[in-house]
Design a protein around this motif. Structure first.
Motif, PDB file in Angstrom:
ATOM      1  N   THR A 141     -46.535   3.860   8.895  1.00  0.00           N
ATOM      2  CA  THR A 141     -46.385   4.870   9.864  1.00  0.00           C
ATOM      3  C   THR A 141     -45.568   4.283  11.072  1.00  0.00           C
ATOM      4  OG1 THR A 141     -48.374   3.681  11.116  1.00  0.00           O
ATOM      5  CG2 THR A 141     -48.700   5.702   9.431  1.00  0.00           C
ATOM      6  N   MET A 142     -44.867   5.524  11.462  1.00  0.00           N
ATOM      7  CA  MET A 142     -43.787   5.290  12.459  1.00  0.00           C
ATOM      8  C   MET A 142     -43.689   6.383  13.521  1.00  0.00           C
ATOM      9  SD  MET A 142     -40.641   5.331  10.002  1.00  0.00           S
ATOM     10  CE  MET A 142     -39.405   5.367  11.212  1.00  0.00           C
ATOM     11  N   ASP A 143     -42.760   6.202  14.430  1.00  0.00           N
ATOM     12  CA  ASP A 143     -42.374   7.424  15.395  1.00  0.00           C
ATOM     13  C   ASP A 143     -41.108   8.218  14.547  1.00  0.00           C
ATOM     14  OD1 ASP A 143     -44.077   7.344  17.335  1.00  0.00           O
ATOM     15  OD2 ASP A 143     -42.942   5.425  18.234  1.00  0.00           O
ATOM     16  N   ALA A 144     -41.095   9.308  14.874  1.00  0.00           N
ATOM     17  CA  ALA A 144     -40.184  10.173  14.279  1.00  0.00           C
ATOM     18  C   ALA A 144     -39.181  10.447  15.082  1.00  0.00           C
ATOM     19  CB  ALA A 144     -40.773  11.605  13.891  1.00  0.00           C
ATOM     20  N   ALA A 145     -39.186   9.919  16.782  1.00  0.00           N
ATOM     21  CA  ALA A 145     -38.255  10.239  17.521  1.00  0.00           C
ATOM     22  C   ALA A 145     -36.876   9.470  17.370  1.00  0.00           C
ATOM     23  CB  ALA A 145     -38.734  10.160  18.976  1.00  0.00           C
ATOM     24  N   PRO A 146     -37.027   7.986  17.106  1.00  0.00           N
ATOM     25  CA  PRO A 146     -35.860   7.297  16.894  1.00  0.00           C
ATOM     26  C   PRO A 146     -35.121   7.731  15.535  1.00  0.00           C
ATOM     27  CG  PRO A 146     -37.873   6.054  17.351  1.00  0.00           C
ATOM     28  CD  PRO A 146     -38.347   7.416  17.165  1.00  0.00           C
ATOM     29  N   LEU A 147     -35.797   8.308  14.515  1.00  0.00           N
ATOM     30  CA  LEU A 147     -35.274   8.429  13.248  1.00  0.00           C
ATOM     31  C   LEU A 147     -34.122   9.800  13.519  1.00  0.00           C
ATOM     32  CD1 LEU A 147     -34.773   8.764  10.184  1.00  0.00           C
ATOM     33  CD2 LEU A 147     -36.775  10.038  10.167  1.00  0.00           C
ATOM     34  N   ARG A 148     -34.878  10.585  14.583  1.00  0.00           N
ATOM     35  CA  ARG A 148     -33.995  11.947  14.880  1.00  0.00           C
ATOM     36  C   ARG A 148     -32.973  11.562  15.671  1.00  0.00           C
ATOM     37  NH1 ARG A 148     -33.909  15.717  18.717  1.00  0.00           N
ATOM     38  NH2 ARG A 148     -33.444  18.065  17.880  1.00  0.00           N
ATOM     39  N   ALA A 149     -33.106  10.526  16.620  1.00  0.00           N
ATOM     40  CA  ALA A 149     -32.046  10.144  17.381  1.00  0.00           C
ATOM     41  C   ALA A 149     -30.752   9.510  16.301  1.00  0.00           C
ATOM     42  CB  ALA A 149     -32.425   9.254  18.534  1.00  0.00           C
ATOM     43  N   ALA A 150     -31.143   8.792  15.481  1.00  0.00           N
ATOM     44  CA  ALA A 150     -30.289   8.079  14.791  1.00  0.00           C
ATOM     45  C   ALA A 150     -29.599   9.225  13.658  1.00  0.00           C
ATOM     46  CB  ALA A 150     -30.993   6.947  13.928  1.00  0.00           C
ATOM     47  N   MET A 151     -30.123  10.140  13.416  1.00  0.00           N
ATOM     48  CA  MET A 151     -29.554  10.915  12.593  1.00  0.00           C
ATOM     49  C   MET A 151     -28.601  12.080  13.335  1.00  0.00           C
ATOM     50  SD  MET A 151     -33.068  12.437  10.253  1.00  0.00           S
ATOM     51  CE  MET A 151     -32.202  13.716   9.700  1.00  0.00           C
ATOM     52  N   LEU A 152     -28.995  12.173  14.458  1.00  0.00           N
ATOM     53  CA  LEU A 152     -27.941  13.177  15.501  1.00  0.00           C
ATOM     54  C   LEU A 152     -26.622  12.295  15.709  1.00  0.00           C
ATOM     55  CD1 LEU A 152     -30.474  14.872  18.083  1.00  0.00           C
ATOM     56  CD2 LEU A 152     -29.294  15.911  16.081  1.00  0.00           C
ATOM     57  N   ASP A 153     -26.909  10.914  16.268  1.00  0.00           N
ATOM     58  CA  ASP A 153     -25.848   9.965  16.237  1.00  0.00           C
ATOM     59  C   ASP A 153     -24.877   9.835  15.055  1.00  0.00           C
ATOM     60  OD1 ASP A 153     -24.380   7.849  17.892  1.00  0.00           O
ATOM     61  OD2 ASP A 153     -24.945   6.852  16.213  1.00  0.00           O
ATOM     62  N   TYR A 154     -25.450   9.896  14.140  1.00  0.00           N
ATOM     63  CA  TYR A 154     -24.715   9.759  12.817  1.00  0.00           C
ATOM     64  C   TYR A 154     -24.083  11.125  12.567  1.00  0.00           C
ATOM     65  CZ  TYR A 154     -23.777   9.614   7.615  1.00  0.00           C
ATOM     66  OH  TYR A 154     -23.015   9.610   6.485  1.00  0.00           O
ATOM     67  N   GLY A 155     -24.772  12.184  12.666  1.00  0.00           N
ATOM     68  CA  GLY A 155     -24.208  13.556  12.411  1.00  0.00           C
ATOM     69  C   GLY A 155     -22.975  13.805  13.460  1.00  0.00           C
ATOM     70  N   LEU A 156     -23.019  13.544  14.884  1.00  0.00           N
ATOM     71  CA  LEU A 156     -22.073  13.812  15.600  1.00  0.00           C
ATOM     72  C   LEU A 156     -20.746  12.775  15.397  1.00  0.00           C
ATOM     73  CD1 LEU A 156     -24.232  13.575  18.949  1.00  0.00           C
ATOM     74  CD2 LEU A 156     -22.959  15.690  17.794  1.00  0.00           C
ATOM     75  N   ARG A 157     -21.139  11.673  14.863  1.00  0.00           N
ATOM     76  CA  ARG A 157     -19.856  10.856  14.384  1.00  0.00           C
ATOM     77  C   ARG A 157     -19.250  11.470  13.066  1.00  0.00           C
ATOM     78  NH1 ARG A 157     -21.716   6.425  12.550  1.00  0.00           N
ATOM     79  NH2 ARG A 157     -23.796   6.413  13.057  1.00  0.00           N
ATOM     80  N   ILE A 158     -20.126  12.024  12.295  1.00  0.00           N
ATOM     81  CA  ILE A 158     -19.562  12.849  11.178  1.00  0.00           C
ATOM     82  C   ILE A 158     -18.607  14.142  11.368  1.00  0.00           C
ATOM     83  CG2 ILE A 158     -20.054  14.109   8.963  1.00  0.00           C
ATOM     84  CD1 ILE A 158     -20.148  11.148   8.444  1.00  0.00           C
ATOM     85  N   LEU A 159     -19.246  14.662  12.390  1.00  0.00           N
ATOM     86  CA  LEU A 159     -18.493  15.966  12.887  1.00  0.00           C
ATOM     87  C   LEU A 159     -17.328  15.454  13.573  1.00  0.00           C
ATOM     88  CD1 LEU A 159     -21.484  18.122  14.390  1.00  0.00           C
ATOM     89  CD2 LEU A 159     -20.242  18.509  12.122  1.00  0.00           C
ATOM     90  N   TRP A 160     -17.196  14.533  14.607  1.00  0.00           N
ATOM     91  CA  TRP A 160     -15.758  14.137  15.151  1.00  0.00           C
ATOM     92  C   TRP A 160     -14.634  13.594  14.095  1.00  0.00           C
ATOM     93  CZ3 TRP A 160     -14.372  15.637  19.484  1.00  0.00           C
ATOM     94  CH2 TRP A 160     -15.225  15.916  20.682  1.00  0.00           C
ATOM     95  N   LEU A 161     -15.385  13.189  12.938  1.00  0.00           N
ATOM     96  CA  LEU A 161     -14.490  12.404  12.064  1.00  0.00           C
ATOM     97  C   LEU A 161     -14.072  13.724  11.134  1.00  0.00           C
ATOM     98  CD1 LEU A 161     -13.161  10.320  10.605  1.00  0.00           C
ATOM     99  CD2 LEU A 161     -15.324  10.125   8.991  1.00  0.00           C
ATOM    100  N   SER A 162     -14.886  14.766  11.012  1.00  0.00           N
ATOM    101  CA  SER A 162     -14.556  16.062   9.987  1.00  0.00           C
ATOM    102  C   SER A 162     -13.599  16.679  10.795  1.00  0.00           C
ATOM    103  CB  SER A 162     -15.812  16.719   9.759  1.00  0.00           C
ATOM    104  OG  SER A 162     -16.761  16.003   9.170  1.00  0.00           O
ATOM    105  N   ALA A 163     -13.769  16.798  12.279  1.00  0.00           N
ATOM    106  CA  ALA A 163     -12.678  17.570  13.179  1.00  0.00           C
ATOM    107  C   ALA A 163     -11.411  16.797  13.016  1.00  0.00           C
ATOM    108  CB  ALA A 163     -13.307  17.676  14.553  1.00  0.00           C
ATOM    109  N   LEU A 164     -11.281  15.861  13.163  1.00  0.00           N
ATOM    110  CA  LEU A 164     -10.179  15.003  12.974  1.00  0.00           C
ATOM    111  C   LEU A 164      -9.496  15.029  11.686  1.00  0.00           C
ATOM    112  CD1 LEU A 164      -8.212  12.737  14.190  1.00  0.00           C
ATOM    113  CD2 LEU A 164      -9.676  11.148  13.453  1.00  0.00           C
ATOM    114  N   ILE A 165     -10.168  15.161  10.525  1.00  0.00           N
ATOM    115  CA  ILE A 165      -9.533  15.292   9.332  1.00  0.00           C
ATOM    116  C   ILE A 165      -8.949  16.418   9.178  1.00  0.00           C
ATOM    117  CG2 ILE A 165     -10.212  15.361   6.696  1.00  0.00           C
ATOM    118  CD1 ILE A 165     -12.099  12.936   7.200  1.00  0.00           C
ATOM    119  N   SER A 166     -10.135  17.679   9.554  1.00  0.00           N
ATOM    120  CA  SER A 166      -9.551  19.060   9.720  1.00  0.00           C
ATOM    121  C   SER A 166      -8.129  19.198  10.318  1.00  0.00           C
ATOM    122  CB  SER A 166     -10.494  19.928  10.188  1.00  0.00           C
ATOM    123  OG  SER A 166     -11.700  19.480   9.450  1.00  0.00           O
TER     124      SER A 166
END
Length: 463
Positions: A141-166
């Motif tokens: 059993t664990m907190d969901a907040a750290p998981l969501r924060a890590a997912m958001l950080d990863y998603g933003l990095r993917i989006l910035w990389l996608s924008a650069l590639i585009s």
């Protein structure tokens, strides 16, 4: 930018690349969430190994192990027994349970998207398989907040990389399309503008140079069109100059024929029977020549005047044409047969019909004369409720294939040496002026037959 081909292509490229990145982003985030949860399970399993080595551990050590693993509780099932290995108080009830054992991709993607959209700090239960087959299952059993924060950080990095590639991809495609497509198209447009400014100048005809097949086909088609148009314009200029020269000649010829007409009128008063028979035909011929010259002088429009319709005996018109041709060919080797019923009356412009029949009969006579053998020219007429039909047939050698292909085209349909190819063109135009048609019915070794059709009613007349 949206009004240019390259600008639209740039925008579309960015949109399509971003769409492709979104399709990659969703499963990537789901995969990141799965790896994050599996890592927490692995940490919890490692922390529980301490308890397996020693059944009793200090509460401080247990809290430290749970903090390092970032979980609240660890449950390990090694056999049929389910054992709580490490535990601490839960700050809130468990809101959701996620089982990672053989979870399908669609479910993992759906749970990941729900995790991103849910901003509440909840307690979740995660179930998975222990590493290295250290048991049947492990549950934390664990907190969901750290998981969501890590997912958001990863998603933003993917989006910035996608924008650069585009941006990089769109830029490269923009310059590639500009080089390979836009510039050749501008080259074609530039040549079109230059050619439109001076279509007579052959230097402005495009010279195909692109290697792209579709664009090269367009350049070749444009080159062919410009070449044909330039030739047509040159021919038009020559015809305009020729028309001016003909008008001048016709003016002088009209004066000469007017004098000849005066002498013909004097001859008509002669007592000599032969002169009296020939004088009316001479007067009529000269009158038609004068009228033709006057029509030529009215050269402002490139078409024949509308016919002046009246009722005329067709037999007499054919005989007049035959008399003129007999004068032109005095050796008597050609026989002229008039099969028109003597009582047949036709509604037409007599002068124009004489020109039509004169051209047809003259061509027939010349075709027979070219063989050096005797021959026959026959004119036959029929009528129905809607039209008169006149056929002009000869026993000549027939028309050559080249003449049949361009029979009614000016300067191209002549089949006699020195001919201009205008006779049949003029005859066909005069027939259309009556609302009728002139067609080649047949032509072979046995001879040639032309068919002239004139409507009986006035509705078929050209305006």
């Amino acid at each position: 930018m949206f009004n240019t081909l390259s600008g639209r292509f740039l925008v579309l490229t960015i949109l399509f690349v971003m769409l492709a990145e979104v399709l990659i982003f969703v499963p990537s985030v789901a995969r990141f969430r799965e790896d994050y949860l599996l890592a927490r399970l692995e940490r919890a399993q490692i922390a529980s190994l301490v308890l397996l080595a020693d059944d009793m551990i200090a509460p401080e050590l247990e809290r430290e192990l749970l903090q390092n693993a970032e979980v609240y509780n660890v449950v390990l099932r090694r056999n049929e027994m389910r054992q709580l290995m490490l535990s601490s108080p839960l700050p809130a009830p468990i809101a959701a349970t996620y089982d990672l054992r053989e979870a399908p991709p669609a479910r993992l993607i759906g749970e990941a998207m729900m995790q991103l959209l849910n901003g509440e700090n909840e307690i979740i239960r995660v179930i998975g398989n222990p590493t290295r087959a250290a048991g049947l299952l492990i549950e934390v059993t664990m907190d969901a907040a750290p998981l969501r924060a890590a997912m958001l950080d990863y998603g933003l990095r993917i989006l910035w990389l996608s924008a650069l590639i585009s941006a990089v991809t769109a830029g490269l495609l923009f310059f590639a399309v500009r080089r390979m497509m836009v510039l050749p198209i501008r080259h074609v447009v530039t040549h079109m503008k230059e050619y439109a400014a001076a279509p007579e100048d052959v230097r402005h005809i495009i010279n195909p140079r692109t290697k792209v097949r579709e664009l090269r086909d367009a350049e070749l088609a444009l080159q062919s069109l410009q070449t044909q148009l330039t030739g047509a314009l040159r021919q038009k200029d020559r015809l305009a100059q020729l028309g001016g020269a003909v008008a001048k000649v016709s003016h002088d010829l009209r004066n000469i024929l007017t004098t000849a007409q005066l002498f013909a009128d004097t001859m008509e008063r002669s007592k000599d029977p032969r002169v009296q028979r020939a004088a009316p035909k001479l007067v009529n011929s000269i009158s038609r020549a004068v009228n033709l010259c006057e029509s030529t002088l009215a050269f402002g429009k490139a078409e024949e005047p509308p016919p002046k319709l009246d009722r005329h005996p067709l037999y007499d018109l054919v005989e007049e044409v035959f008399d003129n041709e007999r004068i032109a060919a005095t050796d008597g080797s050609i026989t002229y047969v008039n099969e028109v019923p003597p009582a047949q009356i036709i509604r037409c412009d007599s002068e124009q019909l004489l020109r039509i029949l004169g051209n047809l009969v003259r061509n027939a006579r010349q075709a027979i004369a070219s063989t050096g053998a005797p021959g026959t020219v026959t004119v036959h007429a029929d009528e129905s409720e809607t039209a008169w039909t006149i056929t002009v047939a000869d026993t000549g050698p027939g028309l050559p294939p080249k003449a049949r292909e361009a029979l009614f085209q000016a300067f191209q349909g002549s089949f006699t040496k020195g001919g201009t190819g205008l006779g049949l063109v003029i005859a066909a135009e005069l027939a259309r002026g009556h609302g009728g048609t002139l067609t080649l019915e047949s032509s072979d070794d046995s001879g040639t037959v032309f068919l002239l059709t004139l409507p009986r009613g006035e509705s078929g007349l050209a305006a």
